[in-house]
Structures are given as structure tokens and as C-alpha cells.
Design a protein around this motif. Sequence first.
Motif, mmCIF file in Angstrom:
data_model
loop_
_atom_site.group_PDB
_atom_site.id
_atom_site.type_symbol
_atom_site.label_atom_id
_atom_site.label_comp_id
_atom_site.label_asym_id
_atom_site.label_seq_id
_atom_site.Cartn_x
_atom_site.Cartn_y
_atom_site.Cartn_z
ATOM 1 N N ASP A 106 0.805 -1.222 0.000
ATOM 2 C CA ASP A 106 0.000 0.000 0.000
ATOM 3 C C ASP A 106 0.838 1.272 0.000
ATOM 4 O O ASP A 106 0.319 2.357 0.241
ATOM 5 C CB ASP A 106 -0.956 0.005 1.195
ATOM 6 C CG ASP A 106 -0.222 -0.100 2.533
ATOM 7 O OD1 ASP A 106 1.028 -0.259 2.522
ATOM 8 O OD2 ASP A 106 -0.883 -0.024 3.588
ATOM 9 N N GLU A 117 4.058 3.659 -12.215
ATOM 10 C CA GLU A 117 3.039 4.425 -11.492
ATOM 11 C C GLU A 117 3.183 4.298 -9.980
ATOM 12 O O GLU A 117 2.569 5.061 -9.232
ATOM 13 C CB GLU A 117 1.644 3.960 -11.914
ATOM 14 C CG GLU A 117 1.312 4.246 -13.380
ATOM 15 C CD GLU A 117 -0.074 3.781 -13.754
ATOM 16 O OE1 GLU A 117 -0.701 3.087 -12.917
ATOM 17 O OE2 GLU A 117 -0.541 4.114 -14.860
ATOM 18 N N ASN A 118 3.978 3.320 -9.539
ATOM 19 C CA ASN A 118 4.175 3.106 -8.103
ATOM 20 C C ASN A 118 5.521 3.623 -7.615
ATOM 21 O O ASN A 118 5.991 3.242 -6.533
ATOM 22 C CB ASN A 118 4.044 1.623 -7.769
ATOM 23 C CG ASN A 118 2.636 1.112 -7.998
ATOM 24 O OD1 ASN A 118 1.662 1.752 -7.599
ATOM 25 N ND2 ASN A 118 2.520 -0.031 -8.652
ATOM 26 N N GLN A 132 -2.630 7.476 -6.536
ATOM 27 C CA GLN A 132 -3.709 7.097 -5.627
ATOM 28 C C GLN A 132 -3.286 7.272 -4.163
ATOM 29 O O GLN A 132 -2.115 7.462 -3.865
ATOM 30 C CB GLN A 132 -4.123 5.636 -5.870
ATOM 31 C CG GLN A 132 -3.086 4.591 -5.465
ATOM 32 C CD GLN A 132 -2.080 4.299 -6.560
ATOM 33 O OE1 GLN A 132 -1.944 5.077 -7.497
ATOM 34 N NE2 GLN A 132 -1.379 3.183 -6.445
ATOM 35 N N GLU A 133 -4.251 7.212 -3.277
ATOM 36 C CA GLU A 133 -3.971 7.295 -1.845
ATOM 37 C C GLU A 133 -3.005 6.188 -1.446
ATOM 38 O O GLU A 133 -3.198 5.022 -1.810
ATOM 39 C CB GLU A 133 -5.275 7.162 -1.052
ATOM 40 C CG GLU A 133 -5.107 7.322 0.438
ATOM 41 C CD GLU A 133 -6.417 7.221 1.178
ATOM 42 O OE1 GLU A 133 -7.061 8.274 1.397
ATOM 43 O OE2 GLU A 133 -6.810 6.084 1.524
ATOM 44 N N SER A 134 -1.949 6.529 -0.706
ATOM 45 C CA SER A 134 -0.899 5.574 -0.365
ATOM 46 C C SER A 134 -0.373 5.868 1.026
ATOM 47 O O SER A 134 -0.621 6.933 1.598
ATOM 48 C CB SER A 134 0.263 5.639 -1.374
ATOM 49 O OG SER A 134 -0.183 5.438 -2.696
ATOM 50 N N ARG A 138 -3.346 11.092 -0.156
ATOM 51 C CA ARG A 138 -2.961 11.249 -1.562
ATOM 52 C C ARG A 138 -1.779 12.222 -1.589
ATOM 53 O O ARG A 138 -1.936 13.408 -1.288
ATOM 54 C CB ARG A 138 -4.119 11.772 -2.394
ATOM 55 C CG ARG A 138 -3.856 11.749 -3.903
ATOM 56 C CD ARG A 138 -5.042 12.321 -4.651
ATOM 57 N NE ARG A 138 -6.244 11.538 -4.456
ATOM 58 C CZ ARG A 138 -6.575 10.454 -5.155
ATOM 59 N NH1 ARG A 138 -5.765 10.026 -6.129
ATOM 60 N NH2 ARG A 138 -7.700 9.817 -4.925
#
Length: 487
Positions: free
Chosen positions: A384, A402-403, A429-431, A465
Amino acid sequence: MKDVLTDGLAQHIGGWIGRDLDACLENGLLAADWQRCAQAWQQKLDSDGAFHGEFWGKWFTGAVQGVRYRDTPENRALLQNAVDALLEAQQPDGRLSASESDFTTWDLWGRKYALLGLAAWYAFSGDAAALQAACRALDDIIAHTAGAGVRVCDTGLRALRGLSSCSLLQPVVQLYLLTEKEAYLDFAKTLVAEWSEPAADGGRGLCLLEDALAGVPPVNIAAPKGYEVMSCWEGVCELARATGDETLLRAAVAYTEAVMEREVMITGSSSSAELWCEGRFRQTQLLEAPMETCVTATHMKLCHQLLRLTGEVRWADALEISLFNALSGAMRADGGWWAYFSPLLGQRVPSQVQLPFVGSSCCVVNGPRALTEVPLWALMSRADGCALNLYQPGIYRCGEGENLWQLRQRTEYPARGEICITVEAAPAQESVLALRIPAWSKTARVWVNGSEQPAACGWCELRRRWNAGDEVRLELDVTVRTVSAPG
């Protein structure tokens, strides 16, 4: 078994640890006389039972990690030349040994390190020839052990009950993970099963897994040679990763917990004259040659394995203590040499040269293997988000595409407890950005863009985010304190 935390790769580490890392690379690893290490294989210098064979693989595995951190065409060419020189010693049937005869005292120990080096080079460079050579060498080992009714645990130095040879488990599993050849996994399982069988003399076998799970003190498990036995546990971690066998992981955790509870001293290392000695309870005594650098490095590598497999913050805490104290303190300031032993009382002396032909010692080539792992575990990916383990100025990355995460740190840690972290790249995204709050810090405070957040010991998980330019400020309690010595 999927790793909970996945290695990243720091782009630049500054501060205390960065200076150590740069010095070790420039004046140690990249300046080493690796040609002599390769010639020991070509000339079969271990035929009389010596251990020249370990030096090429130890130097090379540290050098691959170092070049991964400082990747240049010149550095890659140096490593390719070293691989080519080693493989000049490989025979047409695939046999790769620094001895004329199979299974002399340190034969499989040296072959283990060569296989680790070749596997690491393939994983980094994609050199198919190196992987093929490693597989041919392993096929030869299997043919002359399991294929010939010879147990690996019955080879090697008898005083160590075969532990040095049994550490072959680690590259066997690594090569299985790289090739998916079932014969390699079968051999790894056979090797571990042999530990539970009676010894060659009819006595009790190694029983590493059983005794660890039963809570037997490390000094009483198999043989108390800390470096070699932890090398076997590194292989157990790899096998747990490959098979998903929870029993293997539980045993590895139980053993390492016992080492932490009974052996590891305040600076993050242990041993007396290279042996387990219940050192945690005896660290204020005058010990014979305490805290071998090989033990320090292997303890750190084992903690790194468990950090990956469990994601538990305590293993990152252990890495930090060993890194800033035992490991950093064992390296000469210019990075070109290391201490063999590091007493808490007295002066740390540069290691003697063990084998004149290679002009080195086990600790001089082992210390860098732990130091060059630091860029891998400094910032790690999790499902996550990411987990920040190392506090030093610099630029840290993990993930990809993207990560991708990229963080910049500004800090004078550990001289001061303030750390400023700027997010330069993060997933859309929220991470979660998980900050390690060390167990030794009695208080901690955390702010995100000026807004204070709850902070507790362990992982401080900041979920949001994230945007480029977000700033996180962390304050740890670095107040000097005294602690009572156990025992």
C-alpha cells in the motif's frame, strides 16, 4: 511466500553512512585486487584445505551491490572482467572449484560464494552466460552429492559439523528462483531434511529447525560458529520465500530472536573468538576477540531477510543499531580495510592478512557486503505504499512506473533528531508513507505540511494522496542515556 517489503534502491545517500559507503566503494571494493582472488580458483589453491575460494565471491557480491548503487559503464566492465576470470577455472563438465578434489575442508563453502556471485551478476546484468555457468556448476555439485549418496552436512570442517557446506542452501534456492528448475528445489529440500537426520558418526544431527523452534539457546544449537550458522539461516529464509513454508519462517524468526536476546551486544554484534558465547550477558567482561565483523555483516544480512519476509519494524531497528555502531566502527576511515574484532573496551585494530596470496581476510571482504545492502533497505516498497527505514540526507527511491516513490531527506541524524522529508514522486492514488519510529526513541513527533500527526513506536503510517512538494517533519528523541547491562 511473497515479501511484505520489497527492496528499493537509494539514488544518493549522504551523511555519516553515505561517507562510509562512498569510501568503501572507492578505496575498498573498486580498488580490490580481485585478479588474485580469481587466480586462486584457476590455480586450485584450496587443494590442501585452505579457504582462498571464498574471497572472489565475497568481494564480488559486495561489488555487485555497490555497482548497482553507483552504476557506470566502467564499473560494469570491471565486474564483467571478474566474472570472465572466474569462469576460466570452470571445467568442461561444469565443475567449478578452487580445489583439485571434491569436498576438501572449505570446498563447498568457496563454491557457495562463487554461485552467489554469479547469481547476483545475472540478476543485475542479465548475463545469460553467468547464469548458465552457475547452473552447470550446481548440476555438478548435485551429481556428486545427492546423486552419489553424499550428504552435504557430512562435508566441510568437522568441528563445525558441516555448517559451512550446508550454507550452500542459499544460492541453491536463489538459482531455483531464477530458473524454476525443480531439481534445484528438490536438492534444497533434501539438504534441509538432512539436518534432521543422525550425524555421520551416529550422533544427533544438526537439528537447526527443531532446536530453534524449541527455544534452545544458539550457543547449544549445532555448532556455535555464529557466521556459518547464520549463513545457513539466510538459506532457510530463501527457501521459505520459494516454498511458502511457514514453519521455515517461524524457525528463522525464533533463531534470530534468540540471537538478539542472548548474543547481540549493545553495538549490534556478538561472538567471542568467532563463537556464540551468551554475549549479551557478558559484554562488560573481558572477552577473547569479541564481535567478529563477519558476524556483524551476516547478522545484518539475516535481519534484512526477515525485514523483507515479515515487514516487522524490529528488524529495521536491529539493522540501524548494527549499521551505525558495529559495522561503521569496524571500517577504517578511508574504507580500504576493516577490523577483524571490535571490542567494546579497547582499540579496534585493522585485520591481519589471513592468506598472503589474496592479501585479505574474511572480515575485510565481508564488511562491505552488509554496507552495500544499505541502499536496498533504506526505502522499501509495501503493498500500500513505502516504508522509510534509514534516516540520512539523500535521495531515496523504491517502486517503479506508477508506483514510483522518490523522497529527499535533509537531516543531521543521528547527531540531531530532526528529519525533514520532501516527497518528490509518489503514486497518484492514496498511499501510505510509513516512517520507522525506533523502539529506543522515548518520544516522537510527526508533521505533514505543518499539521501534526499521531506518532507511536513502530511504523508511523501516514495515509493520504501524496503530491510532489509535500513535506514531512519527524522529531526523534536522541537524548543520551545510560542503560544497565543485562546480567
